[in-house]
Design an enzyme around this catalytic site. Structure first.
Site, PDB file in Angstrom:
ATOM      1  N   HIS A   1       0.860  -1.188   0.000  1.00 47.35           N
ATOM      2  CA  HIS A   1       0.000   0.000   0.000  1.00 47.35           C
ATOM      3  C   HIS A   1       0.890   1.231   0.000  1.00 47.35           C
ATOM      4  O   HIS A   1       1.651   1.439   0.933  1.00 47.35           O
ATOM      5  CB  HIS A   1      -0.921   0.001   1.225  1.00 47.35           C
TER       6      HIS A   1
ATOM      7  N   GLN B   1      -9.606   3.158   3.722  1.00 48.69           N
ATOM      8  CA  GLN B   1      -9.797   2.995   5.163  1.00 48.69           C
ATOM      9  C   GLN B   1     -10.720   1.814   5.439  1.00 48.69           C
ATOM     10  O   GLN B   1     -10.474   1.023   6.347  1.00 48.69           O
ATOM     11  CB  GLN B   1     -10.362   4.273   5.774  1.00 48.69           C
TER      12      GLN B   1
END
Length: 103
Positions: free
Chosen positions: A70, A82
């Site tokens: 990521h 998220q």
């Protein structure tokens, strides 16, 4: 961007399925590979749920590799990113865990 219908994704060879969906979970084609083995999917939601399940049941090493792939871990992320981390159980890392995951 993915340019395929769910029906097409259900019918194409697994290698093509993986190629089309390989980047959905941060350049981790193993997620698409494992999810593709459960085709056909009745909805896009069921496909996504299967991919989330693949991540949730992955080994700790695989999860670590996913997190390290990521590009913005620990920075401001989209609500979708998220949600991905929360779904994978990775949104409540301790400081020590965060240091471990962020390399």
């Amino acid at each position: 961007m993915i340019h395929a219908t769910l029906n097409a994704l259900n019918e194409i060879p697994l290698s093509e399925f993986v190629e089309k969906l390989k980047d959905i979970f941060e350049h981790s084609p193993w997620v698409a590979q494992r999810a593709g083995e459960f085709r056909p999917f009745s909805s896009c939601e069921s496909l996504y749920e299967r991919m989330v399940n693949v991540v949730q049941t992955a080994s700790e090493e695989e999860k670590l590799n996913l997190i390290q792939a990521h590009p913005h871990l620990g920075k401001t992320m989209s609500s979708f990113s998220q949600s991905e981390l929360k779904t994978a159980g990775l949104s409540q890392l301790s400081e020590a865990e965060y240091k471990l995951f962020s390399g």
